[in-house]
Motif scaffolding. Structure first.
Motif, PDB file in Angstrom:
ATOM      1  N   GLY A   1       0.818  -1.216   0.000  1.00 59.11           N
ATOM      2  CA  GLY A   1       0.000   0.000   0.000  1.00 59.11           C
ATOM      3  C   GLY A   1       0.845   1.255   0.000  1.00 59.11           C
ATOM      4  N   THR A   2       1.909   1.229   0.784  1.00 59.48           N
ATOM      5  CA  THR A   2       2.821   2.370   0.835  1.00 59.48           C
ATOM      6  C   THR A   2       3.482   2.591  -0.518  1.00 59.48           C
ATOM      7  OG1 THR A   2       3.266   1.908   3.166  1.00 59.48           O
ATOM      8  CG2 THR A   2       4.839   3.315   2.015  1.00 59.48           C
ATOM      9  N   LEU A   3       3.893   1.520  -1.160  1.00 59.61           N
ATOM     10  CA  LEU A   3       4.517   1.625  -2.473  1.00 59.61           C
ATOM     11  C   LEU A   3       3.541   2.186  -3.505  1.00 59.61           C
ATOM     12  CD1 LEU A   3       6.990   1.073  -4.245  1.00 59.61           C
ATOM     13  CD2 LEU A   3       6.099  -1.227  -4.612  1.00 59.61           C
ATOM     14  N   VAL A   4       2.291   1.749  -3.463  1.00 53.26           N
ATOM     15  CA  VAL A   4       1.282   2.261  -4.398  1.00 53.26           C
ATOM     16  C   VAL A   4       1.096   3.761  -4.216  1.00 53.26           C
ATOM     17  CG1 VAL A   4      -1.200   2.236  -4.893  1.00 53.26           C
ATOM     18  CG2 VAL A   4       0.057   0.091  -4.724  1.00 53.26           C
ATOM     19  N   ILE A   5       0.989   4.206  -2.966  1.00 47.67           N
ATOM     20  CA  ILE A   5       0.794   5.634  -2.695  1.00 47.67           C
ATOM     21  C   ILE A   5       1.987   6.452  -3.179  1.00 47.67           C
ATOM     22  CG2 ILE A   5       0.627   7.340  -0.836  1.00 47.67           C
ATOM     23  CD1 ILE A   5      -1.066   5.232   0.671  1.00 47.67           C
ATOM     24  N   ILE A   6       3.186   5.980  -2.906  1.00 42.90           N
ATOM     25  CA  ILE A   6       4.388   6.722  -3.314  1.00 42.90           C
ATOM     26  C   ILE A   6       4.491   6.795  -4.834  1.00 42.90           C
ATOM     27  CG2 ILE A   6       6.919   6.610  -3.364  1.00 42.90           C
ATOM     28  CD1 ILE A   6       6.755   5.580  -0.478  1.00 42.90           C
ATOM     29  N   LEU A   7       4.284   5.665  -5.499  1.00 48.37           N
ATOM     30  CA  LEU A   7       4.395   5.666  -6.958  1.00 48.37           C
ATOM     31  C   LEU A   7       3.306   6.509  -7.601  1.00 48.37           C
ATOM     32  CD1 LEU A   7       5.358   1.954  -7.646  1.00 48.37           C
ATOM     33  CD2 LEU A   7       6.845   3.963  -7.702  1.00 48.37           C
ATOM     34  N   PHE A   8       2.090   6.453  -7.081  1.00 51.10           N
ATOM     35  CA  PHE A   8       1.007   7.254  -7.636  1.00 51.10           C
ATOM     36  C   PHE A   8       1.270   8.744  -7.445  1.00 51.10           C
ATOM     37  CE2 PHE A   8      -3.057   9.477  -7.244  1.00 51.10           C
ATOM     38  CZ  PHE A   8      -3.594   9.194  -8.489  1.00 51.10           C
ATOM     39  N   SER A   9       1.720   9.135  -6.266  1.00 48.33           N
ATOM     40  CA  SER A   9       1.960  10.561  -6.035  1.00 48.33           C
ATOM     41  C   SER A   9       3.121  11.070  -6.882  1.00 48.33           C
ATOM     42  CB  SER A   9       2.211  10.827  -4.550  1.00 48.33           C
ATOM     43  OG  SER A   9       3.392  10.186  -4.119  1.00 48.33           O
ATOM     44  N   ASP A  10       4.155  10.248  -7.073  1.00 49.77           N
ATOM     45  CA  ASP A  10       5.262  10.651  -7.948  1.00 49.77           C
ATOM     46  C   ASP A  10       4.808  10.776  -9.390  1.00 49.77           C
ATOM     47  OD1 ASP A  10       7.030  10.836  -5.884  1.00 49.77           O
ATOM     48  OD2 ASP A  10       8.030   8.928  -6.261  1.00 49.77           O
ATOM     49  N   ALA A  11       3.997   9.828  -9.847  1.00 48.84           N
ATOM     50  CA  ALA A  11       3.495   9.896 -11.231  1.00 48.84           C
ATOM     51  C   ALA A  11       2.603  11.109 -11.425  1.00 48.84           C
ATOM     52  CB  ALA A  11       2.736   8.614 -11.566  1.00 48.84           C
ATOM     53  N   ALA A  12       1.776  11.414 -10.446  1.00 46.57           N
ATOM     54  CA  ALA A  12       0.900  12.588 -10.552  1.00 46.57           C
ATOM     55  C   ALA A  12       1.730  13.868 -10.588  1.00 46.57           C
ATOM     56  CB  ALA A  12      -0.080  12.614  -9.397  1.00 46.57           C
ATOM     57  N   LEU A  13       2.793  13.918  -9.813  1.00 46.54           N
ATOM     58  CA  LEU A  13       3.665  15.090  -9.809  1.00 46.54           C
ATOM     59  C   LEU A  13       4.354  15.264 -11.157  1.00 46.54           C
ATOM     60  CD1 LEU A  13       4.997  17.417  -8.227  1.00 46.54           C
ATOM     61  CD2 LEU A  13       6.775  15.782  -7.589  1.00 46.54           C
ATOM     62  N   ILE A  14       4.834  14.158 -11.711  1.00 39.92           N
ATOM     63  CA  ILE A  14       5.507  14.229 -13.008  1.00 39.92           C
ATOM     64  C   ILE A  14       4.526  14.685 -14.091  1.00 39.92           C
ATOM     65  CG2 ILE A  14       6.572  12.827 -14.816  1.00 39.92           C
ATOM     66  CD1 ILE A  14       7.918  11.235 -12.558  1.00 39.92           C
ATOM     67  N   LEU A  15       3.319  14.136 -14.073  1.00 40.86           N
ATOM     68  CA  LEU A  15       2.316  14.531 -15.063  1.00 40.86           C
ATOM     69  C   LEU A  15       1.943  15.999 -14.939  1.00 40.86           C
ATOM     70  CD1 LEU A  15      -0.060  11.445 -15.194  1.00 40.86           C
ATOM     71  CD2 LEU A  15       1.554  12.228 -16.940  1.00 40.86           C
ATOM     72  N   SER A  16       1.863  16.500 -13.715  1.00 35.84           N
ATOM     73  CA  SER A  16       1.537  17.912 -13.537  1.00 35.84           C
ATOM     74  C   SER A  16       2.675  18.803 -14.016  1.00 35.84           C
ATOM     75  CB  SER A  16       1.181  18.207 -12.081  1.00 35.84           C
ATOM     76  OG  SER A  16       2.331  18.109 -11.266  1.00 35.84           O
ATOM     77  N   LEU A  17       3.903  18.358 -13.905  1.00 37.72           N
ATOM     78  CA  LEU A  17       5.038  19.150 -14.376  1.00 37.72           C
ATOM     79  C   LEU A  17       5.115  19.143 -15.900  1.00 37.72           C
ATOM     80  CD1 LEU A  17       7.786  18.155 -11.802  1.00 37.72           C
ATOM     81  CD2 LEU A  17       6.531  20.301 -11.932  1.00 37.72           C
ATOM     82  N   ILE A  18       4.727  18.047 -16.519  1.00 39.48           N
ATOM     83  CA  ILE A  18       4.777  17.949 -17.988  1.00 39.48           C
ATOM     84  C   ILE A  18       3.748  18.884 -18.617  1.00 39.48           C
ATOM     85  CG2 ILE A  18       4.275  16.416 -19.937  1.00 39.48           C
ATOM     86  CD1 ILE A  18       5.558  14.169 -18.335  1.00 39.48           C
ATOM     87  N   HIS A  19       2.573  19.026 -17.988  1.00 37.97           N
ATOM     88  CA  HIS A  19       1.500  19.830 -18.563  1.00 37.97           C
ATOM     89  C   HIS A  19       1.588  21.306 -18.221  1.00 37.97           C
ATOM     90  CE1 HIS A  19      -0.483  16.395 -20.211  1.00 37.97           C
ATOM     91  NE2 HIS A  19      -0.503  15.798 -19.036  1.00 37.97           N
ATOM     92  N   ILE A  20       2.636  21.719 -17.572  1.00 37.44           N
ATOM     93  CA  ILE A  20       2.764  23.140 -17.197  1.00 37.44           C
ATOM     94  C   ILE A  20       3.292  23.953 -18.333  1.00 37.44           C
ATOM     95  CG2 ILE A  20       4.048  24.754 -15.739  1.00 37.44           C
ATOM     96  CD1 ILE A  20       3.662  22.871 -13.438  1.00 37.44           C
TER      97      ILE A  20
END
Length: 87
Positions: free
Chosen positions: A68-87
């Motif tokens: 569960g911890t790994l899922v949360i970390i990977l999801f939050s990192d992916a969301a951060l990367i996606l938000s940086l790409i669309h800026i």
């Protein structure tokens, strides 16, 4: 001091000083790693001082918590990367 109480004190202390830590080069993961290393060193030196932290690593509960911890970390990192790409 029991292991659970020690963790609660550590989290409360981090919560109190997290704003100051965010402005320094010393991060939360660095703090928790240092405390973990210190706790391991104290445990080796003092015997079973922190024996309440002993976990069975084969436990299903521990595996589920880690996954569960790994899922949360990977999801939050992916969301951060996606938000940086669309800026």
């Amino acid at each position: 001091m029991s292991g659970g109480l020690l963790l609660a004190v550590l989290f409360a202390t981090y919560a109190l000083f997290s704003r100051r830590l965010s402005r320094s080069s010393f991060t939360g993961p660095m703090l928790f790693t240092a405390v973990g290393l210190l706790a391991g060193w104290v445990t080796l030196e003092e015997g079973a001082l922190l024996s309440s932290f002993a976990l069975q690593l084969e436990s299903d509960v521990v595996q589920t918590l880690l996954e569960g911890t790994l899922v949360i970390i990977l999801f939050s990192d992916a969301a951060l990367i996606l938000s940086l790409i669309h800026i």
